[in-house]
Write a protein that holds these residues in place. Structure first.
Motif: not given
Ligand code: HEM
Ligand code: FES
Lengths: 344, 120
Positions: B41-53, B55-59, B72-73, B94-97
């Motif tokens: 999937a080639s979106g417009e932004l090179p990265v997208s992210f979602s945050l739950s608690g 845990s940060l997911k970067i696509q 970096y935080e 996936e990163f833990l912040i």
């Protein structure tokens, strides 16, 4: 222990295997770097260093853990055992480079102490798949450090063989920690069937080797011999023992080596004072029982190392009755001289 | 080895035989072995992210131009904090912040430039 034997046999082996270890490591690293940069030209050097040394260390750990049971299943592997310690220290160095680069790469750029950061950057200790896997690697490295730095015989003598052995059995804990370090770390970030299957097969191989060897050994331990009226155990006809070699026999769960040499028979405890090597798998060299692992020597009639060495093992009394060798199951204190019996 | 040590070794290996595969299985049971890093999937932004608690997911959908991109935080004062990890190409990360993190910076590690600044 005999100086001559050590010098002639053990040192030439040692050097040849050391060269093999070093060249094996170098070849692996060169291949890893070449393939990484060819397949992924954008990859940065630090990442490749972390991966190359991490994977090298875990491969070496598997080899080290396989050596023990392999020698128990087939004595052809004995020469490799001479250098297991060097392999262990080299593996620790590879793991150390991996750990140091990982700490620099992932933790040294922040504004807190890198070791503190290692423990606190991910605090999800209650989770399984989000577990701070680097902490597991850290503890494994700590164990490997303690083992590598006490691997010299100096510590073996100062810690007593039992404590030392117990300390070095911690390698199994280190193995479990490293496996989890990889399963909870690298595998979560980059899912690959190939690497997952490889580590699983590694586990399967190690577990099979160790369990097959262990069950084979416990069968020997459980052996109960026929006894004569005085309670001596029946061993075998003397002809069954090869000249300059031993028959290993189990009395009350402990192993005894019954050696034949110059028309005589003597029995000593089978366990070498150095690191517990099986003396009965060694042979008589220059009149001394010579341990197959690292060449410590003992006189067969009194279980003492020839001077200036001071190691002593227990001895046992033998006799021949109706063409059969019998052994008195009661051991004599370490170093007690027992006149050898005639083997005919 | 003496008989007692042989016994200890045997029990340790029975333990490794039983416990380790269980933990290995639990560690990988939720992983997706089929679609790893194949998202096209080639979106417009090179990265997208979602945050739950925490845990940060970067696509990362289209390959990043920088060769080494570090995440970096962002502290509440907007300054750059702990490094979370590295983005190497397309795929999901996936990163833990740390609690209280306001956002993230994605930096080009070699040119030492800021590529993106994302506030949650
Ligand atoms: C302070 C100790 C340690 C730290 C901080 C550490 C850190 C790391 C990190 C961050 C990764 C992921 C690298 C990536 O995804 O590219 C990793 C992977 C790995 N580690 Fe460690 N580690 C340590 C100790 C060890 C030890 C003692 C061993 C083995 C003897 C080991 C073996 C591995 C292996 C095999 C991998 C997966 C392959 C790789 O990506 O290199 N690590 N480690
Ligand atoms: S010489 Fe090392 S165990 Fe016997």
């Amino acid at each position: 222990m005999g100086l001559d034997y050590k010098w002639v046999f053990w040192n030439t082996h040692k050097k040849a295997y050391d060269r093999l270890i070093v060249s094996g490591m170098v070849i692996y690293l060169v291949l890893f770097f070449t393939i990484s940069f060819l397949t992924n030209p954008e990859i940065i050097a630090e990442t490749v260093i972390i991966r190359a040394f991490g994977s090298l260390a875990i491969i070496m750990l598997h080899i080290i853990l396989a050596i023990g049971p392999l020698t128990r299943l087939n004595t052809k592997f004995l020469p490799v055992l001479y250098n297991r310690r060097h392999l262990g220290v080299s593996m620790f160095l590879a793991a150390l480079i991996h750990g140091i680069f990982a700490i620099i790469h992932f933790h040294a750029l922040g504004n807190v102490n890198p070791i503190y950061s290692l423990f606190t950057s991910n605090m999800d200790y209650g989770s399984l798949t989000n577990f701070p896997f680097q902490v597991l690697g850290f503890f494994a490295l700590l164990i490997l450090f303690v083992m590598a730095s006490t691997s010299h015989d100096f510590f073996l003598h100062n810690l007593s063989a039992k404590t030392w052995k117990r300390l070095h059995m911690m390698v199994y804990l280190a193995y479990a920690l490293v496996i989890l370090h990889v399963f909870l770390g690298a595998f979560q970030q980059e899912t690959s069937v190939f690497t997952t299957a490889t580590l699983f097969l590694g586990w399967l191989t190690l577990v099979s080797l160790h369990l097959v060897a262990a069950f084979k050994e416990s069968k020997v331990d459980r052996f109960v011999a026929e006894k004569n009226t005085e309670g001596w155990h029946k061993v075998c006809p003397p002809e069954e023992i090869e000249e300059s070699r031993a028959k290993i026999f189990t009395v009350k769960g402990e192993r005894v080596a019954i050696f034949k040499y110059d028309g005589k028979l003597s029995a000593i405890h089978n366990v070498c004072k150095h690191q517990g090597g099986p003396l009965g798998e060694g042979k008589i060299v220059d009149g001394c029982v010579t341990c197959p692992w690292h060449g410590y020597q003992y006189l067969p009639h009194n279980g003492q190392s020839p001077p200036p060495f001071t190691e002593k093992v227990k001895t046992y009394a033998l006799k021949i009755e109706k063409g059969m060798v019998y052994i008195n199951p009661k051991a004599f204190p370490e170093g007690t001289a027992i006149p050898p019996i005639s083997s005919s | 080895m003496i008989a007692g040590q042989r016994k200890a070794h045997k029990y340790i290996w029975i333990g490794i035989a039983v416990v380790l595969p269980l933990l290995m299985f639990l560690a990988i049971k939720d992983l997706d072995f089929t679609s790893a890093r194949t998202s096209d999937a080639s979106g417009e932004l090179p990265v997208s992210f979602s945050l739950s608690g925490q845990s940060l997911k970067i696509q990362v959908d289209t390959p990043l131009k920088s060769t080494a991109s570090l995440v970096y935080e962002m502290y509440t004062d907007g300054s750059r904090g702990n490094i979370l990890g590295q983005l190497e190409g397309r795929g999901s990360y996936e990163f833990l912040i740390s609690p209280g993190t306001k956002g993230i910076y994605i930096m080009d590690a070699i040119k030492k430039e800021e590529l993106f600044k994302i506030e949650f």
